[in-house]
Design an enzyme around this catalytic site. Structure first.
Site, PDB file in Angstrom:
ATOM      1  N   GLY A   1       0.826  -1.213   0.000  1.00  0.00           N
ATOM      2  CA  GLY A   1       0.000   0.000   0.000  1.00  0.00           C
ATOM      3  C   GLY A   1       0.850   1.249   0.000  1.00  0.00           C
ATOM      4  O   GLY A   1       0.608   2.190   0.763  1.00  0.00           O
ATOM      5  N   ALA A   2       1.849   1.269  -0.894  1.00  0.00           N
ATOM      6  CA  ALA A   2       2.862   2.339  -0.832  1.00  0.00           C
ATOM      7  C   ALA A   2       2.634   3.480  -1.825  1.00  0.00           C
ATOM      8  O   ALA A   2       3.488   4.340  -1.995  1.00  0.00           O
ATOM      9  CB  ALA A   2       4.257   1.745  -1.042  1.00  0.00           C
TER      10      ALA A   2
ATOM     11  N   VAL B   1      -3.292  -7.453  -1.365  1.00  0.00           N
ATOM     12  CA  VAL B   1      -2.629  -8.291  -0.357  1.00  0.00           C
ATOM     13  C   VAL B   1      -3.595  -9.213   0.385  1.00  0.00           C
ATOM     14  O   VAL B   1      -3.167 -10.179   1.018  1.00  0.00           O
ATOM     15  CB  VAL B   1      -1.800  -7.453   0.670  1.00  0.00           C
ATOM     16  CG1 VAL B   1      -0.638  -6.762  -0.007  1.00  0.00           C
ATOM     17  CG2 VAL B   1      -2.682  -6.480   1.429  1.00  0.00           C
TER      18      VAL B   1
ATOM     19  N   ASN C   1       1.893  -2.386   5.405  1.00  0.00           N
ATOM     20  CA  ASN C   1       1.262  -1.089   5.663  1.00  0.00           C
ATOM     21  C   ASN C   1      -0.165  -0.996   5.119  1.00  0.00           C
ATOM     22  O   ASN C   1      -0.966  -0.222   5.625  1.00  0.00           O
ATOM     23  CB  ASN C   1       2.144   0.002   5.030  1.00  0.00           C
ATOM     24  CG  ASN C   1       1.420   1.327   4.894  1.00  0.00           C
ATOM     25  OD1 ASN C   1       1.297   2.073   5.872  1.00  0.00           O
ATOM     26  ND2 ASN C   1       0.895   1.620   3.705  1.00  0.00           N
TER      27      ASN C   1
ATOM     28  N   TYR D   1     -11.964  -2.468  12.606  1.00  0.00           N
ATOM     29  CA  TYR D   1     -10.595  -1.940  12.453  1.00  0.00           C
ATOM     30  C   TYR D   1      -9.755  -2.254  13.705  1.00  0.00           C
ATOM     31  O   TYR D   1      -8.614  -2.721  13.609  1.00  0.00           O
ATOM     32  CB  TYR D   1     -10.680  -0.432  12.215  1.00  0.00           C
ATOM     33  CG  TYR D   1      -9.370   0.260  11.949  1.00  0.00           C
ATOM     34  CD1 TYR D   1      -8.757   0.168  10.697  1.00  0.00           C
ATOM     35  CD2 TYR D   1      -8.748   1.025  12.929  1.00  0.00           C
ATOM     36  CE1 TYR D   1      -7.549   0.808  10.446  1.00  0.00           C
ATOM     37  CE2 TYR D   1      -7.544   1.681  12.685  1.00  0.00           C
ATOM     38  CZ  TYR D   1      -6.954   1.570  11.440  1.00  0.00           C
ATOM     39  OH  TYR D   1      -5.767   2.212  11.189  1.00  0.00           O
TER      40      TYR D   1
ATOM     41  N   LYS E   1      -6.362  -4.502  13.928  1.00  0.00           N
ATOM     42  CA  LYS E   1      -5.077  -3.935  14.369  1.00  0.00           C
ATOM     43  C   LYS E   1      -4.566  -4.605  15.643  1.00  0.00           C
ATOM     44  O   LYS E   1      -3.353  -4.730  15.859  1.00  0.00           O
ATOM     45  CB  LYS E   1      -5.210  -2.418  14.547  1.00  0.00           C
ATOM     46  CG  LYS E   1      -5.489  -1.672  13.234  1.00  0.00           C
ATOM     47  CD  LYS E   1      -4.349  -1.845  12.254  1.00  0.00           C
ATOM     48  CE  LYS E   1      -4.528  -1.061  10.975  1.00  0.00           C
ATOM     49  NZ  LYS E   1      -3.410  -1.237  10.036  1.00  0.00           N
TER      50      LYS E   1
ATOM     51  N   ILE F   1      -2.534  10.291  12.289  1.00  0.00           N
ATOM     52  CA  ILE F   1      -1.586  10.783  11.288  1.00  0.00           C
ATOM     53  C   ILE F   1      -2.366  11.438  10.139  1.00  0.00           C
ATOM     54  O   ILE F   1      -3.389  10.900   9.696  1.00  0.00           O
ATOM     55  CB  ILE F   1      -0.736   9.618  10.722  1.00  0.00           C
ATOM     56  CG1 ILE F   1      -0.098   8.781  11.856  1.00  0.00           C
ATOM     57  CG2 ILE F   1       0.342  10.143   9.760  1.00  0.00           C
ATOM     58  CD1 ILE F   1       0.875   9.486  12.768  1.00  0.00           C
TER      59      ILE F   1
HETATM   60  P1  NAD Z   1      -4.235   5.541   3.057  1.00  0.00           P
HETATM   61  O1  NAD Z   1      -5.669   5.211   2.838  1.00  0.00           O
HETATM   62  O2  NAD Z   1      -3.723   6.879   2.678  1.00  0.00           O
HETATM   63  O3  NAD Z   1      -3.298   4.441   2.398  1.00  0.00           O
HETATM   64  C1  NAD Z   1      -3.581   3.078   2.495  1.00  0.00           C
HETATM   65  C2  NAD Z   1      -2.955   2.390   1.306  1.00  0.00           C
HETATM   66  O4  NAD Z   1      -3.237   0.987   1.357  1.00  0.00           O
HETATM   67  C3  NAD Z   1      -3.531   2.896  -0.032  1.00  0.00           C
HETATM   68  O5  NAD Z   1      -2.472   3.120  -0.937  1.00  0.00           O
HETATM   69  C4  NAD Z   1      -4.407   1.736  -0.497  1.00  0.00           C
HETATM   70  O6  NAD Z   1      -4.546   1.641  -1.894  1.00  0.00           O
HETATM   71  C5  NAD Z   1      -3.634   0.558   0.070  1.00  0.00           C
HETATM   72  N1  NAD Z   1      -4.465  -0.643   0.133  1.00  0.00           N
HETATM   73  C6  NAD Z   1      -5.702  -0.774   0.649  1.00  0.00           C
HETATM   74  N2  NAD Z   1      -6.145  -2.022   0.482  1.00  0.00           N
HETATM   75  C7  NAD Z   1      -5.151  -2.714  -0.131  1.00  0.00           C
HETATM   76  C8  NAD Z   1      -5.004  -4.058  -0.570  1.00  0.00           C
HETATM   77  N3  NAD Z   1      -5.995  -4.940  -0.406  1.00  0.00           N
HETATM   78  N4  NAD Z   1      -3.855  -4.434  -1.176  1.00  0.00           N
HETATM   79  C9  NAD Z   1      -2.844  -3.542  -1.361  1.00  0.00           C
HETATM   80  N5  NAD Z   1      -2.936  -2.250  -0.971  1.00  0.00           N
HETATM   81  C10 NAD Z   1      -4.073  -1.843  -0.368  1.00  0.00           C
HETATM   82  O7  NAD Z   1      -4.005   5.280   4.616  1.00  0.00           O
HETATM   83  P2  NAD Z   1      -2.797   5.661   5.587  1.00  0.00           P
HETATM   84  O8  NAD Z   1      -3.340   6.610   6.587  1.00  0.00           O
HETATM   85  O9  NAD Z   1      -1.580   5.997   4.849  1.00  0.00           O
HETATM   86  O10 NAD Z   1      -2.647   4.258   6.351  1.00  0.00           O
HETATM   87  C11 NAD Z   1      -1.555   3.385   6.150  1.00  0.00           C
HETATM   88  C12 NAD Z   1      -1.564   2.364   7.281  1.00  0.00           C
HETATM   89  O11 NAD Z   1      -1.415   3.029   8.529  1.00  0.00           O
HETATM   90  C13 NAD Z   1      -2.862   1.568   7.371  1.00  0.00           C
HETATM   91  O12 NAD Z   1      -2.600   0.232   7.737  1.00  0.00           O
HETATM   92  C14 NAD Z   1      -3.595   2.272   8.493  1.00  0.00           C
HETATM   93  O13 NAD Z   1      -4.535   1.436   9.131  1.00  0.00           O
HETATM   94  C15 NAD Z   1      -2.449   2.654   9.406  1.00  0.00           C
HETATM   95  N6  NAD Z   1      -2.747   3.736  10.319  1.00  0.00           N
HETATM   96  C16 NAD Z   1      -3.051   4.981   9.866  1.00  0.00           C
HETATM   97  C17 NAD Z   1      -3.331   5.970  10.796  1.00  0.00           C
HETATM   98  C18 NAD Z   1      -3.670   7.373  10.393  1.00  0.00           C
HETATM   99  O14 NAD Z   1      -3.980   8.168  11.285  1.00  0.00           O
HETATM  100  N7  NAD Z   1      -3.631   7.742   9.126  1.00  0.00           N
HETATM  101  C19 NAD Z   1      -3.284   5.693  12.165  1.00  0.00           C
HETATM  102  C20 NAD Z   1      -2.953   4.420  12.575  1.00  0.00           C
HETATM  103  C21 NAD Z   1      -2.673   3.442  11.648  1.00  0.00           C
END
Ligand code: NAD
Length: 247
Positions: A12-13, A64, A90, A155, A159, A188
């Site tokens: 998910g990069a 994934v 991620n 969620y 997690k 974030i």
């Molecule tokens: P985001 O939505 O900006 O990015 C998530 C990415 O994951 C996207 O590029 C998406 O296309 C990809 N993705 C989703 N489903 C997928 C799959 N089945 N296969 C491959 N890729 C897939 O979110 P983010 O805020 O950058 O979050 C990234 C990670 O951090 C996540 O696991 C999220 O739960 C975790 N997180 C985020 C926060 C926050 O506050 N933003 C807080 C805690 C944890």
């Protein structure tokens, strides 16, 4: 160049936290596999940014949550760079709603991407890392997995599951030089949190001891540390990157 010659797969990069992690690991010298599910354009833009900075990267489309696609992702990385040293799980999604309104598919899809997706990639990378007798697996959890949150039962469960998986696999793979850790971000600023109202964001900020929301780079720094040689005696841990939110 602490990670020179290493190969890192970041799921998910294409944007958000995953993008920041990919750029940070590339800055440290690692060759990067940018995984994306749907937006090739975003993923190619990250590849381009890494190449322009003198690094090496390529993008691989894979959902994934699908066991076979995760396998292709990991095998593709090994074929391209000859090894896989770092896996950052991620990729993640949310489908927030209160339990009474939560549909079965809302629960299943979040578990399937967030938790099963993490398992799928760990499962396929393990034989490679076992053979290498080294490796770093870093799973992106969330503080919500530690403290729960109304409207996020699916969620939070996914997690918290990642934390259990991290600790178990750390115990299984430790004797072969592989560390497995989780990073638990707080709030974030990314597309995932952009959907929340300004009022909610302000009240969140007030409750955070460091009085600011987190940046994607804050998470990337912690991941880069866990991937580095300096973290070689750290495994099975959860590092909160949350400005003190859940102290
Ligand atoms: P985001 O939505 O900006 O990015 C998530 C990415 O994951 C996207 O590029 C998406 O296309 C990809 N993705 C989703 N489903 C997928 C799959 N089945 N296969 C491959 N890729 C897939 O979110 P983010 O805020 O950058 O979050 C990234 C990670 O951090 C996540 O696991 C999220 O739960 C975790 N997180 C985020 C926060 C926050 O506050 N933003 C807080 C805690 C944890």
């Amino acid at each position: 160049m602490l990670l020179k010659g290493k190969c890192a797969v970041v799921t998910g990069a294409g944007k958000g936290i995953g993008r920041a992690i990919a750029l940070k690991l590339a800055e440290q010298g690692a060759n990067i596999v940018i995984n994306y599910r749907s937006s090739e354009k975003e993923a190619e833009e990250v590849v381009q940014a890494i190449e322009e900075a003198g690094g090496a990267a390529f993008a691989v489309k894979a959902d994934v949550s699908k066991f076979d696609e995760a396998e292709k992702l990991i095998k593709g990385a090994q074929e391209k760079f000859g090894r896989v040293d770092i896996l950052v799980n991620n990729a993640g999604i949310t489908k927030d709603t209160l339990l009474l309104r939560m549909k079965e598919e809302d629960f299943d899809s979040v578990i399937s991407v967030n938790l099963k997706g993490c398992f799928n990639c760990v499962k396929h990378v393990s034989p490679i890392m076992l053979k290498q007798k080294s490796g770093r697996i870093i799973n992106i959890s969330s503080v919500i997995g530690l403290v729960g949150n109304a409207g996020q039962a699916n969620y939070a469960a996914s997690k918290a599951g990642i934390i259990g998986l991290t600790k178990s696999v750390a115990k299984e793979l430790g004797s072969r030089g592989i560390t497995v850790n989780a990073v638990a971000p707080g709030f974030i600023e990314t597309d995932m949190t952009d959907v929340l109202s300004d009022k909610i964001k302000e009240s969140m900020q007030d409750s955070i001891p460091l009085k600011r929301l987190g940046k994607t780079s804050d998470v990337a720094e912690a991941v880069a540390f866990l991937a580095s040689e300096g973290a070689s005696y750290i495994t099975g841990q959860v590092i909160n990157v949350d400005g003190g939110m859940v102290v």
